[in-house]
Design a protein around this motif. Structure first.
Motif, PDB file in Angstrom:
ATOM      1  N   GLN A 110      -9.906  16.194 -20.651  1.00 32.42           N
ATOM      2  CA  GLN A 110      -9.812  16.136 -22.116  1.00 32.42           C
ATOM      3  C   GLN A 110     -11.187  16.005 -22.756  1.00 32.42           C
ATOM      4  O   GLN A 110     -11.454  16.592 -23.786  1.00 32.42           O
ATOM      5  N   ASP A 111     -12.023  15.186 -22.137  1.00 31.04           N
ATOM      6  CA  ASP A 111     -13.314  14.923 -22.761  1.00 31.04           C
ATOM      7  C   ASP A 111     -14.386  14.612 -21.707  1.00 31.04           C
ATOM      8  O   ASP A 111     -14.411  13.522 -21.149  1.00 31.04           O
ATOM      9  N   VAL A 112     -15.231  15.607 -21.484  1.00 33.48           N
ATOM     10  CA  VAL A 112     -16.317  15.453 -20.515  1.00 33.48           C
ATOM     11  C   VAL A 112     -17.284  14.351 -20.968  1.00 33.48           C
ATOM     12  O   VAL A 112     -17.850  13.626 -20.152  1.00 33.48           O
ATOM     13  N   CYS A 113     -17.452  14.216 -22.274  1.00 35.60           N
ATOM     14  CA  CYS A 113     -18.366  13.198 -22.803  1.00 35.60           C
ATOM     15  C   CYS A 113     -17.934  11.810 -22.354  1.00 35.60           C
ATOM     16  O   CYS A 113     -18.753  10.974 -21.952  1.00 35.60           O
ATOM     17  N   ASP A 114     -16.614  11.583 -22.385  1.00 36.94           N
ATOM     18  CA  ASP A 114     -16.057  10.316 -21.972  1.00 36.94           C
ATOM     19  C   ASP A 114     -16.307  10.074 -20.479  1.00 36.94           C
ATOM     20  O   ASP A 114     -16.682   8.974 -20.070  1.00 36.94           O
ATOM     21  N   LEU A 115     -16.129  11.126 -19.675  1.00 34.77           N
ATOM     22  CA  LEU A 115     -16.381  11.014 -18.229  1.00 34.77           C
ATOM     23  C   LEU A 115     -17.845  10.673 -17.965  1.00 34.77           C
ATOM     24  O   LEU A 115     -18.162   9.829 -17.131  1.00 34.77           O
ATOM     25  N   LEU A 116     -18.734  11.349 -18.708  1.00 31.64           N
ATOM     26  CA  LEU A 116     -20.169  11.104 -18.521  1.00 31.64           C
ATOM     27  C   LEU A 116     -20.529   9.673 -18.893  1.00 31.64           C
ATOM     28  O   LEU A 116     -21.322   9.023 -18.217  1.00 31.64           O
ATOM     29  N   ASN A 117     -19.912   9.166 -19.969  1.00 31.13           N
ATOM     30  CA  ASN A 117     -20.180   7.785 -20.374  1.00 31.13           C
ATOM     31  C   ASN A 117     -19.709   6.787 -19.330  1.00 31.13           C
ATOM     32  O   ASN A 117     -20.295   5.711 -19.177  1.00 31.13           O
ATOM     33  N   GLN A 118     -18.633   7.137 -18.608  1.00 30.18           N
ATOM     34  CA  GLN A 118     -18.145   6.237 -17.563  1.00 30.18           C
ATOM     35  C   GLN A 118     -19.075   6.251 -16.357  1.00 30.18           C
ATOM     36  O   GLN A 118     -19.311   5.235 -15.725  1.00 30.18           O
ATOM     37  N   LEU A 119     -19.578   7.461 -16.039  1.00 31.04           N
ATOM     38  CA  LEU A 119     -20.466   7.610 -14.881  1.00 31.04           C
ATOM     39  C   LEU A 119     -21.833   7.004 -15.134  1.00 31.04           C
ATOM     40  O   LEU A 119     -22.414   6.358 -14.274  1.00 31.04           O
ATOM     41  N   ILE A 120     -22.368   7.281 -16.316  1.00 32.54           N
ATOM     42  CA  ILE A 120     -23.703   6.814 -16.661  1.00 32.54           C
ATOM     43  C   ILE A 120     -23.584   6.076 -17.991  1.00 32.54           C
ATOM     44  O   ILE A 120     -23.673   6.679 -19.056  1.00 32.54           O
ATOM     45  N   PRO A 121     -23.337   4.772 -17.910  1.00 31.37           N
ATOM     46  CA  PRO A 121     -23.096   4.003 -19.132  1.00 31.37           C
ATOM     47  C   PRO A 121     -24.232   4.169 -20.143  1.00 31.37           C
ATOM     48  O   PRO A 121     -25.405   4.204 -19.760  1.00 31.37           O
ATOM     49  N   PRO A 122     -23.878   4.321 -21.436  1.00 35.77           N
ATOM     50  CA  PRO A 122     -24.900   4.455 -22.473  1.00 35.77           C
ATOM     51  C   PRO A 122     -25.907   3.304 -22.366  1.00 35.77           C
ATOM     52  O   PRO A 122     -25.525   2.175 -22.083  1.00 35.77           O
ATOM     53  N   GLY A 123     -27.172   3.630 -22.553  1.00 34.98           N
ATOM     54  CA  GLY A 123     -28.204   2.611 -22.431  1.00 34.98           C
ATOM     55  C   GLY A 123     -28.925   2.697 -21.099  1.00 34.98           C
ATOM     56  O   GLY A 123     -30.063   2.259 -20.965  1.00 34.98           O
ATOM     57  N   GLN A 124     -28.245   3.280 -20.108  1.00 41.53           N
ATOM     58  CA  GLN A 124     -28.837   3.435 -18.777  1.00 41.53           C
ATOM     59  C   GLN A 124     -29.650   4.735 -18.741  1.00 41.53           C
ATOM     60  O   GLN A 124     -29.269   5.715 -19.369  1.00 41.53           O
ATOM     61  N   PRO A 136     -31.170  15.337 -21.225  1.00 39.62           N
ATOM     62  CA  PRO A 136     -30.082  14.408 -21.534  1.00 39.62           C
ATOM     63  C   PRO A 136     -28.968  14.478 -20.488  1.00 39.62           C
ATOM     64  O   PRO A 136     -28.837  15.475 -19.781  1.00 39.62           O
ATOM     65  N   CYS A 137     -28.178  13.399 -20.396  1.00 39.25           N
ATOM     66  CA  CYS A 137     -27.056  13.401 -19.456  1.00 39.25           C
ATOM     67  C   CYS A 137     -25.782  12.897 -20.126  1.00 39.25           C
ATOM     68  O   CYS A 137     -24.783  12.695 -19.467  1.00 39.25           O
ATOM     69  N   ARG A 138     -25.845  12.661 -21.416  1.00 42.17           N
ATOM     70  CA  ARG A 138     -24.666  12.215 -22.160  1.00 42.17           C
ATOM     71  C   ARG A 138     -24.601  12.960 -23.479  1.00 42.17           C
ATOM     72  O   ARG A 138     -25.612  13.452 -23.978  1.00 42.17           O
ATOM     73  N   CYS A 139     -23.402  13.003 -24.030  1.00 42.76           N
ATOM     74  CA  CYS A 139     -23.221  13.658 -25.326  1.00 42.76           C
ATOM     75  C   CYS A 139     -23.841  12.795 -26.412  1.00 42.76           C
ATOM     76  O   CYS A 139     -23.923  11.584 -26.231  1.00 42.76           O
ATOM     77  N   PRO A 140     -24.260  13.396 -27.528  1.00 43.98           N
ATOM     78  CA  PRO A 140     -24.228  14.846 -27.781  1.00 43.98           C
ATOM     79  C   PRO A 140     -25.427  15.547 -27.160  1.00 43.98           C
ATOM     80  O   PRO A 140     -26.494  14.940 -27.026  1.00 43.98           O
ATOM     81  N   PHE A 141     -25.222  16.831 -26.788  1.00 39.38           N
ATOM     82  CA  PHE A 141     -26.317  17.673 -26.335  1.00 39.38           C
ATOM     83  C   PHE A 141     -26.706  18.536 -27.529  1.00 39.38           C
ATOM     84  O   PHE A 141     -25.915  19.349 -27.996  1.00 39.38           O
ATOM     85  N   LYS A 142     -27.892  18.303 -28.025  1.00 39.35           N
ATOM     86  CA  LYS A 142     -28.362  19.037 -29.212  1.00 39.35           C
ATOM     87  C   LYS A 142     -28.427  20.533 -28.929  1.00 39.35           C
ATOM     88  O   LYS A 142     -28.611  20.931 -27.777  1.00 39.35           O
ATOM     89  N   ASP A 143     -28.317  21.338 -29.974  1.00 41.46           N
ATOM     90  CA  ASP A 143     -28.462  22.772 -29.768  1.00 41.46           C
ATOM     91  C   ASP A 143     -29.909  23.059 -29.391  1.00 41.46           C
ATOM     92  O   ASP A 143     -30.826  22.326 -29.800  1.00 41.46           O
ATOM     93  N   GLY A 144     -30.096  24.092 -28.596  1.00 36.64           N
ATOM     94  CA  GLY A 144     -31.438  24.427 -28.137  1.00 36.64           C
ATOM     95  C   GLY A 144     -31.423  24.883 -26.698  1.00 36.64           C
ATOM     96  O   GLY A 144     -30.366  25.138 -26.124  1.00 36.64           O
ATOM     97  N   SER A 145     -32.615  24.960 -26.127  1.00 37.66           N
ATOM     98  CA  SER A 145     -32.747  25.422 -24.746  1.00 37.66           C
ATOM     99  C   SER A 145     -33.073  24.248 -23.840  1.00 37.66           C
ATOM    100  O   SER A 145     -33.785  23.332 -24.246  1.00 37.66           O
ATOM    101  N   TYR A 146     -32.549  24.308 -22.629  1.00 39.44           N
ATOM    102  CA  TYR A 146     -32.796  23.268 -21.644  1.00 39.44           C
ATOM    103  C   TYR A 146     -33.274  23.926 -20.364  1.00 39.44           C
ATOM    104  O   TYR A 146     -32.805  25.001 -20.017  1.00 39.44           O
TER     105      TYR A 146
END
Ligand SMILES: *[C@@H]1O[C@H](CO)[C@@H](O)[C@H](O)[C@H]1NC(C)=O
Length: 194
Positions: A110-124, A136-146
């Motif tokens: 349903q939400d990859v952002c939620d999964l990422l937050n569980q794997l890599i807690p915000p602040g880490q 970046p490794c958590r949402c939001p991913f800004k528009d642009g090139s990576y």
């Protein structure tokens, strides 16, 4: 799908495999051969992977792996970010869909952002090599090139699900948000283990 999302999703799948000890088998020496990928979205899809190279071929588990990737997104990728994965295995010349079992296989997230937050807690800090390159490794991913320059990874001993047997596989991931398709990536590979 942009490079960091792809890496993050791959990482989360690897971790999920490692965590789900139930109905797994220990793999002492596996090989991944013939890794190939392509975008499968509309020509004007907002999120595309531009390059992805993985070496050596075959990749051995456990073992070292080199990877580089680049991608772009013309829209910001923010929660909720749905991901539909379809995993197929070639059986007697036919592609057979592998169902979703314990959050792996052909699953709808349903939400990859939620999964990422569980794997890599915000602040880490983001895991290496993302941290080094300021990716970046958590949402939001800004528009642009990576882009991720060629980096070394170590694939440790891991437990693979019992159904992940030798053979040819293909996996498709469709990323979407609020009913709109943002990107699509197809990966093909073969697994061989003794
Ligand atoms: C995922 O699949 C569901 C059910 O088929 C569909 O409603 C949804 O739009 C799909 N989402 C994406 C991102 O493809």
């Amino acid at each position: 799908m942009d490079a960091s999302v792809t890496l993050a999703v791959t990482l989360s799948l690897v971790v999920a495999v490692a965590v789900s000890q139930v109905s797994c088998r220990r793999v002492t020496n596996a090989q991944i051969l013939g890794f190939d990928w392509k975008n499968c979205g509309q020509p004007d899809a907002p999120a595309v992977l531009k390059t992805l190279s993985v070496s050596p071929d075959p990749i051995t588990i456990p073992g070292d792996l080199k990877a580089s990737a680049s991608g772009s997104t013309s829209v910001e990728l923010a929660a909720p970010l749905a991901l539909n994965v379809t995993l197929e295995k070639e059986v007697a010349g036919f592609w057979v869909k592998i169902p979703c079992v314990e959050e792996l296989g052909s699953c709808h997230y349903q939400d990859v952002c939620d999964l990422l937050n569980q794997l890599i807690p915000p602040g880490q800090d983001c895991p290496e090599p993302l941290h080094t390159y300021g990716l970046p490794c958590r949402c939001p991913f800004k528009d642009g090139s990576y882009s991720l320059p060629q980096s070394d990874f170590y694939l440790p001993y891991m437990d693979l699900p019992y159904w992940l047997t030798n053979g040819n596989y293909r996996v498709q991931g469709v990323l979407g948000s609020q009913g709109k398709e943002l990107g699509c990536l197809k990966v093909a590979l073969s697994i061989h283990s003794d």
